[in-house]
Design a protein around this motif. Structure first.
Motif, PDB file in Angstrom:
ATOM      1  N   ILE A   1       7.889  -2.084  -6.803  1.00 23.80           N
ATOM      2  CA  ILE A   1       7.773  -3.155  -7.122  1.00 23.80           C
ATOM      3  C   ILE A   1       7.695  -4.033  -5.826  1.00 23.80           C
ATOM      4  O   ILE A   1       6.993  -5.085  -5.163  1.00 23.80           O
ATOM      5  CB  ILE A   1       9.321  -3.883  -7.515  1.00 23.80           C
ATOM      6  N   TRP A   2       8.093  -4.110  -5.022  1.00 21.82           N
ATOM      7  CA  TRP A   2       8.166  -4.502  -3.020  1.00 21.82           C
ATOM      8  C   TRP A   2       6.880  -4.111  -2.896  1.00 21.82           C
ATOM      9  O   TRP A   2       6.414  -5.993  -2.706  1.00 21.82           O
ATOM     10  CB  TRP A   2       8.782  -3.509  -2.880  1.00 21.82           C
ATOM     11  N   PHE A   3       6.280  -3.615  -3.479  1.00 20.15           N
ATOM     12  CA  PHE A   3       4.469  -3.511  -2.590  1.00 20.15           C
ATOM     13  C   PHE A   3       3.714  -4.359  -3.724  1.00 20.15           C
ATOM     14  O   PHE A   3       3.028  -5.186  -2.811  1.00 20.15           O
ATOM     15  CB  PHE A   3       4.230  -2.253  -2.963  1.00 20.15           C
ATOM     16  N   ALA A   4       4.484  -4.183  -4.279  1.00 18.05           N
ATOM     17  CA  ALA A   4       3.631  -5.604  -5.961  1.00 18.05           C
ATOM     18  C   ALA A   4       3.492  -6.778  -5.317  1.00 18.05           C
ATOM     19  O   ALA A   4       2.798  -7.729  -5.489  1.00 18.05           O
ATOM     20  CB  ALA A   4       3.585  -5.274  -7.317  1.00 18.05           C
ATOM     21  N   SER A   5       5.034  -6.834  -5.709  1.00 16.09           N
ATOM     22  CA  SER A   5       5.848  -8.216  -4.572  1.00 16.09           C
ATOM     23  C   SER A   5       4.306  -8.581  -3.005  1.00 16.09           C
ATOM     24  O   SER A   5       4.818 -10.194  -3.292  1.00 16.09           O
ATOM     25  CB  SER A   5       6.871  -8.466  -3.994  1.00 16.09           C
ATOM     26  N   GLN A   6       3.850  -7.722  -2.648  1.00 16.71           N
ATOM     27  CA  GLN A   6       3.479  -7.879  -1.748  1.00 16.71           C
ATOM     28  C   GLN A   6       1.870  -7.930  -1.532  1.00 16.71           C
ATOM     29  O   GLN A   6       1.286  -7.639  -0.964  1.00 16.71           O
ATOM     30  CB  GLN A   6       3.341  -7.008  -0.560  1.00 16.71           C
ATOM     31  N   GLU A   7       1.302  -7.291  -2.609  1.00 16.23           N
ATOM     32  CA  GLU A   7      -0.136  -7.410  -3.268  1.00 16.23           C
ATOM     33  C   GLU A   7      -0.572  -6.380  -2.769  1.00 16.23           C
ATOM     34  O   GLU A   7      -1.509  -6.304  -2.549  1.00 16.23           O
ATOM     35  CB  GLU A   7      -0.434  -9.186  -3.199  1.00 16.23           C
ATOM     36  N   LYS A   8      -0.309  -5.615  -2.481  1.00 14.10           N
ATOM     37  CA  LYS A   8      -0.009  -4.249  -1.741  1.00 14.10           C
ATOM     38  C   LYS A   8      -0.949  -3.170  -3.263  1.00 14.10           C
ATOM     39  O   LYS A   8       0.594  -3.290  -3.870  1.00 14.10           O
ATOM     40  CB  LYS A   8       0.619  -3.625  -0.903  1.00 14.10           C
ATOM     41  N   THR A   9      -1.493  -2.960  -3.160  1.00 12.67           N
ATOM     42  CA  THR A   9      -2.836  -2.290  -4.499  1.00 12.67           C
ATOM     43  C   THR A   9      -1.840  -0.265  -4.400  1.00 12.67           C
ATOM     44  O   THR A   9      -1.467  -0.011  -5.498  1.00 12.67           O
ATOM     45  CB  THR A   9      -4.050  -1.173  -3.758  1.00 12.67           C
ATOM     46  N   ILE A  10      -0.450  -0.047  -3.203  1.00  8.49           N
ATOM     47  CA  ILE A  10      -0.256   1.337  -2.741  1.00  8.49           C
ATOM     48  C   ILE A  10       0.793   1.072  -4.438  1.00  8.49           C
ATOM     49  O   ILE A  10       1.438   2.070  -4.069  1.00  8.49           O
ATOM     50  CB  ILE A  10      -0.181   1.767  -1.364  1.00  8.49           C
TER      51      ILE A  10
END
Length: 239
Positions: free
Chosen positions: A39-48
Motif C-alpha cells: 500500500i505504501w509503495f502504491a501510494s508513491q506510484e512505485k510499480t514494486i
C-alpha cells in the motif's frame, strides 16, 4: 524454524496483549508487513508495490485456507490476478512514444457507471451474502478436493454485519481495479474501506486488526493526497 512451520498459523511469533490477547503467527505478521509495504509503495506510484502485493495475498490465501474461510480465499485469488494485471498495466507503453499510464481522475461517465455498479453489487451481496459466500466456499473446496485435499463441506455461520461486509468486499474489488488503471478514486475507496474495517474489527473485539487497518487508513489518506497532486500536475502538463 522450518518452511512448513512458518506457514502454520499456530506458530506464534508474538502475543499482543490487546483486549483478550491475540497470538499473531509468523505468516500473518510477515503477510501484514508485505501488505503495508504494498500500500505504501502504491501510494508513491512505485510499480514494486505489485511484488509486495503478490506476496501478501499469497500468504493470506494460505491463512484463509487453514482457518476455512474459503470465500476470502477466493477473494485473494482475485487480488493475485489483479496484482499481476496491475504490474503489466503500469509498465506497458500506452503509445508509440513509450509513455505509460498516468495518474488521473475518472471521467464523469466512468465515475457514474462505477457508482451505479458498486451500489448494485453492494445491494445484491447484502441480500445474498450468506449463500453467496457458501457458494464460493463450496467451489473452492470442490476444486481443492480434486487434488486429494479431502476437505469437508464448509459450514459457514451467518454474517454478523452483512451490509458493512458487503461494502468492504465490493469496494475492495472496485478499488483494486481502479488502482490498476491509476485512477485517483481508488484511494478514496480505500479510505472508506479502512474506516469501515476499523469499526467492524473493533466491534468484533479483534483490536490488533483494528489497529492494522487504522495504519492502512493513514497510508490510504496519504496516497489520496499524493495522487491528487500528481493528477493535477499531469493534467497541467497535458494542457
Amino acid at each position: 524454524m522450518s518452511i512448513v512451520s512458518f506457514f502454520d498459523i499456530g506458530n506464534t511469533m508474538v502475543h499482543i496483549p490487546i483486549g483478550g490477547g491475540y497470538d499473531m503467527s509468523w505468516i500473518e505478521a510477515i503477510g501484514t508487513i508485505f501488505g503495508l509495504l504494498c500500500i505504501w509503495f502504491a501510494s508513491q506510484e512505485k510499480t514494486i508495490n505489485y511484488l509486495f502485493g503478490l506476496i501478501n495475498v499469497s500468504l493470506f490465501a494460505v491463512i484463509f485456507f487453514q482457518i476455512q474461510l474459503y470465500g476470502l480465499l477466493l477473494l485473494q485469488l482475485f487480488f493475485f490476478c489483479a496484482n499481476v494485471y496491475g504490474w503489466y498495466a503500469w509498465t506497458r507503453p500506452t503509445n508509440d512514444e513509450g509513455d505509460t499510464l498516468q495518474v488521473r481522475w475518472m471521467s464523469k461517465d466512468k465515475l457514474l457507471i462505477t457508482v451505479i455498479l458498486s451500489a448494485l453489487g453492494i445491494a445484491l451481496m447484502t441480500a445474498y451474502i450468506d449463500p453467496f459466500f457458501l457458494m464460493l466456499a463450496t467451489i473452492v473446496v470442490d476444486f481443492l478436493n480434486l487434488f486429494g485435499s479431502q476437505i469437508p463441506a464448509p459450514q459457514l455461520a451467518p454474517d454478523a454485519f452483512p451490509f458493512w461486509d458487503s461494502c468492504m468486499t465490493v469496494l475492495s474489488v472496485v478499488a483494486q481495479i481502479l488502482m490498476t488503471r491509476k485512477y485517483v478514486e481508488n484511494w478514496v475507496l480505500w479510505v472508506v474501506i479502512n474506516v469501515i474495517s476499523v469499526g467492524i474489527y473493533a466491534a468484533q473485539g479483534v483490536y490488533a486488526l483494528s489497529i492494522e487497518y487504522a495504519i492502512l487508513l493513514v497510508i490510504a489518506a496519504n496516497g489520496a493526497r499524493e495522487w491528487m497532486i500528481t493528477a493535477k500536475r499531469n493534467k497541467e502538463a497535458s494542457c
